[in-house]
Design an enzyme around this catalytic site. Sequence first.
Site, PDB file in Angstrom:
ATOM      1  N   ASP A  13       0.533   6.275  -6.791  1.00 19.00           N
ATOM      2  CA  ASP A  13      -0.567   7.134  -6.328  1.00 19.00           C
ATOM      3  C   ASP A  13      -1.585   7.417  -7.435  1.00 19.00           C
ATOM      4  OD1 ASP A  13       0.872   7.498  -3.830  1.00 19.00           O
ATOM      5  OD2 ASP A  13       2.150   8.879  -4.935  1.00 19.00           O
ATOM      6  N   LYS A  16      -5.028   3.263  -7.930  1.00 23.99           N
ATOM      7  CA  LYS A  16      -5.204   1.843  -8.267  1.00 23.99           C
ATOM      8  C   LYS A  16      -6.120   1.142  -7.271  1.00 23.99           C
ATOM      9  CE  LYS A  16      -0.781   1.123  -8.029  1.00 23.99           C
ATOM     10  NZ  LYS A  16      -0.320   2.508  -7.855  1.00 23.99           N
ATOM     11  N   GLY A  40       0.629   2.629  -0.650  1.00 26.83           N
ATOM     12  CA  GLY A  40      -0.520   3.161   0.060  1.00 26.83           C
ATOM     13  C   GLY A  40      -1.715   3.238  -0.866  1.00 26.83           C
ATOM     14  N   HIS A  41      -2.695   2.361  -0.662  1.00 32.04           N
ATOM     15  CA  HIS A  41      -3.881   2.346  -1.513  1.00 32.04           C
ATOM     16  C   HIS A  41      -5.085   2.829  -0.705  1.00 32.04           C
ATOM     17  CE1 HIS A  41      -1.985  -0.859  -4.393  1.00 32.04           C
ATOM     18  NE2 HIS A  41      -1.368   0.312  -4.396  1.00 32.04           N
ATOM     19  N   GLN A 228       2.939   0.805  -6.172  1.00 33.45           N
ATOM     20  CA  GLN A 228       3.748   1.874  -6.768  1.00 33.45           C
ATOM     21  C   GLN A 228       3.331   2.066  -8.237  1.00 33.45           C
ATOM     22  OE1 GLN A 228       5.871  -0.669  -4.950  1.00 33.45           O
ATOM     23  NE2 GLN A 228       5.390   0.536  -3.169  1.00 33.45           N
TER      24      GLN A 228
END
Length: 430
Positions: A13, A16, A40-41, A228
């Site tokens: 988180d 990125k 999750g991006h 991650q």
Amino acid sequence: MSGLCIIGLQWGDEAKGKLVDLLTAKQEVVVRYQGGANAGHTVVVGDQTYKLHHIPSGILNAEVLNVITGGVVLNPPTMLDEIQSLADRNIQVKRNLKISDRAHVVMPWHLAEDRALDRATQGDNNIGTTLRGIGPCYRDKVGRSYAIRLGDLYRPEFPERVREIVAVKQRVLAGIGDESEMASLNADEIIRQYQGYAEQLKDFVCDTNTLLLDAAEAGKKLLFEGAQGALLDIDHGTFPFVTSSNSSGLGVCAGSGVPPRWIDKVIGVAKCYSTRVGGGPFPTELHDEVGQNIRDVGKEYGTTTGRPRRCGWFDAVAVRYTSRLSGIDTLAMMMLDVLSCVDEINICTAYDIGGTVVKEFPSHAEDLKVVKPIYETLPGWKVDITEVRNYEDLPQQARDYLDRVSELVGRPVEIVSVGPDRAQTMFREL
């Protein structure tokens, strides 16, 4: 040719996705090389927010090829939903998305095992799975006997293989004592569903190893996007409270199939504070109003799970460790604007373990659970910096903070973000 890697240095988180999207314009290929739909991006472009799980964050640039490699574990319905959600917003991916036929597939039995084992594991031993079948899929990948790769969905023996595996998995679930999950596995239904998914995905599937090696040898510019964060690395993170793949820089080559000779630069991404989702040790965690304030201002709720993230001060001991581990050249410090909400800012410079001062990151989670962070306090700036566009225009206190982080971590700060939008990012001349 230039190979650029973007690696998260904390527990994920770190923003990125925003950085990958921003740097994509100068690249020709963006590569997602590990993890699964537990990633999750979030990418913000103007008034539009895109939440990506499988698809690389370079997908918003139509001129860039986006590649999902064999190091990723793929959930086909999630992938198809993501493709459709982009299409609904007039972003077509048929021309610039490729998926490895070597990618392992998250099957319904992996989801069932994840749920069953999570229910059976309580308290401090619960590792905080996202319940998306990622760990069980990687487990079968390493075990080999019951693994299915994307390319297997197109082979004539696929139906029989599913029937054999379902029979075994039903016995496994019965052994765990979860009869409801055992009963949820219907081999014929799984075969029908996954052959349907395979048909919808077939135009994207190829041998990405050859594709990427050809691109590297042709001098193309490649950007490798990690999922991650390095502290969640299966071998080198806060085990067992980690993910199931090598999420540090050490996983780039194994996951992508591209050898290290093609990688020229590695950028480490970190928030200007720390967050973590789920269980596991977190030395600088804040359990007070300051922590809640950071959570609210930073909108610290999981992209994938929606869970509130645990928040704390920047841990220079941990980030120095992951920077060295991942071979970082420069730092990207994200979400500096969030710290405008506090009067004073703490940086963890060392740990106290039973009265002994330690400056190296412990290898065992039990040791990390009992450390007391040793802080250095710096003054805050208490002004809105979200409109700042040049590094020199940041408040002196903010620049002093970044300089101290750089000194403690041992890497120069090259990129600074003061908000979610592309325009809210500054690049320094080093």
